[in-house]
Design an enzyme around this catalytic site. Structure first.
Site, mmCIF file in Angstrom:
data_model
loop_
_atom_site.group_PDB
_atom_site.id
_atom_site.type_symbol
_atom_site.label_atom_id
_atom_site.label_comp_id
_atom_site.label_asym_id
_atom_site.label_seq_id
_atom_site.Cartn_x
_atom_site.Cartn_y
_atom_site.Cartn_z
ATOM 1 N N ASP A 148 4.882 -4.293 -4.808
ATOM 2 C CA ASP A 148 4.620 -2.982 -5.418
ATOM 3 C C ASP A 148 4.911 -3.080 -6.916
ATOM 4 O OD1 ASP A 148 4.595 0.182 -4.127
ATOM 5 O OD2 ASP A 148 5.157 -0.086 -6.243
ATOM 6 N N ASN A 207 2.478 6.195 4.315
ATOM 7 C CA ASN A 207 2.148 7.594 4.030
ATOM 8 C C ASN A 207 0.661 7.861 4.265
ATOM 9 O OD1 ASN A 207 4.826 7.966 3.112
ATOM 10 N ND2 ASN A 207 4.278 7.211 1.083
ATOM 11 N N GLN A 250 1.085 10.367 0.171
ATOM 12 C CA GLN A 250 0.157 9.277 -0.150
ATOM 13 C C GLN A 250 -0.474 9.523 -1.520
ATOM 14 O OE1 GLN A 250 -3.120 8.711 2.619
ATOM 15 N NE2 GLN A 250 -3.620 6.705 1.773
ATOM 16 N N HIS A 279 -2.171 1.352 3.084
ATOM 17 C CA HIS A 279 -1.136 0.377 2.720
ATOM 18 C C HIS A 279 0.152 0.720 3.449
ATOM 19 C CE1 HIS A 279 -1.019 3.714 -0.135
ATOM 20 N NE2 HIS A 279 0.291 3.519 -0.194
ATOM 21 N N HIS A 289 4.227 0.189 3.253
ATOM 22 C CA HIS A 289 5.342 -0.226 2.404
ATOM 23 C C HIS A 289 6.354 -1.018 3.231
ATOM 24 C CE1 HIS A 289 4.667 2.645 -1.044
ATOM 25 N NE2 HIS A 289 4.011 3.311 -0.103
HETATM 26 P P1 AMP Z 1 1.861 5.798 -1.681
HETATM 27 O O1 AMP Z 1 2.608 6.862 -2.425
HETATM 28 O O2 AMP Z 1 2.367 5.546 -0.291
HETATM 29 O O3 AMP Z 1 0.365 6.031 -1.729
HETATM 30 O O4 AMP Z 1 2.189 4.458 -2.461
HETATM 31 C C1 AMP Z 1 1.407 3.920 -3.463
HETATM 32 C C2 AMP Z 1 2.187 2.762 -4.034
HETATM 33 O O5 AMP Z 1 1.298 1.933 -4.744
HETATM 34 C C3 AMP Z 1 3.303 3.167 -5.002
HETATM 35 O O6 AMP Z 1 4.554 2.680 -4.539
HETATM 36 C C4 AMP Z 1 2.876 2.515 -6.312
HETATM 37 O O7 AMP Z 1 3.969 2.031 -7.057
HETATM 38 C C5 AMP Z 1 1.984 1.381 -5.822
HETATM 39 N N1 AMP Z 1 0.994 0.911 -6.778
HETATM 40 C C6 AMP Z 1 0.142 1.673 -7.505
HETATM 41 N N2 AMP Z 1 -0.651 0.877 -8.268
HETATM 42 C C7 AMP Z 1 -0.298 -0.398 -7.991
HETATM 43 C C8 AMP Z 1 -0.730 -1.679 -8.461
HETATM 44 N N3 AMP Z 1 -1.703 -1.798 -9.377
HETATM 45 N N4 AMP Z 1 -0.135 -2.783 -7.955
HETATM 46 C C9 AMP Z 1 0.844 -2.662 -7.040
HETATM 47 N N5 AMP Z 1 1.305 -1.493 -6.566
HETATM 48 C C10 AMP Z 1 0.753 -0.378 -7.031
#
Ligand code: AMP
Ligand code: ZN
Length: 137
Positions: free
Chosen positions: A30, A86, A93, A99, A101
């Site tokens: 992440d 999420n 989300q 994805h 985590h």
């Molecule tokens: P969610 O809130 O479950 O949709 O999580 C999205 C996650 O994606 C967050 O923890 C962000 O930090 C992560 N994220 C967003 N852009 C990137 C990226 N370019 N590379 C890696 N992680 C990312």
């Protein structure tokens, strides 16, 4: 899918720190980790979230998650690990590409993934609700 950041990561047009990949999944760190080693398992195919994922992909995903979890525990020496996934804006989300985590936890850390139990549920109501949901499975 056009404009999807995780599709671009899967394609390699946006860089990522990749831990592992196979034909169906890519595991990356992440970009804004909540703890050391915070990783994401991405599907290579674009699914918005759990609501449109097929059972075969889901089963392979969780199988991979067990492997990744053990590898992370062995390398990071974390004390625990949260699997968080999420679905939908109401559930937090922010990226609409499936994805999962993988969040390593360290004794005494202050990562805030806590939800408190509510009031005790009415057992008859639970039985009724279970019946309704069961009919849809
Ligand atoms: P969610 O809130 O479950 O949709 O999580 C999205 C996650 O994606 C967050 O923890 C962000 O930090 C992560 N994220 C967003 N852009 C990137 C990226 N370019 N590379 C890696 N992680 C990312
Ligand atoms: Zn996508």
């Amino acid at each position: 899918m056009d404009g999807c950041i995780f599709c671009s990561i899967v394609k390699g047009t946006i860089p990522s720190a990749t831990i592992y990949e196979n034909s169906e999944f890519k595991v990356i760190f992440d970009i804004a980790p909540v703890s050391k080693g915070h990783a994401l398992i991405l599907t290579k195919e674009h699914y918005d979230n759990i609501f449109d994922m097929d059972a075969d992909t889901a089963s392979k995903l969780f199988s991979l998650a067990t492997e990744v979890a053990r590898a992370m525990k062995n390398e990071l020496k974390c004390d625990g690990l949260n699997v968080v996934q999420n679905n939908g804006e109401a559930a937090g989300q922010t990226v609409n590409h499936f994805h999962m985590h993988m969040i390593p936890r360290y004794a005494g850390d202050d990562v805030g993934i806590n939800f408190k139990s509510g009031a005790e549920a009415d057992s008859e109501e639970l039985q009724e609700l279970a019946k309704k949901i069961r009919k849809r499975i």
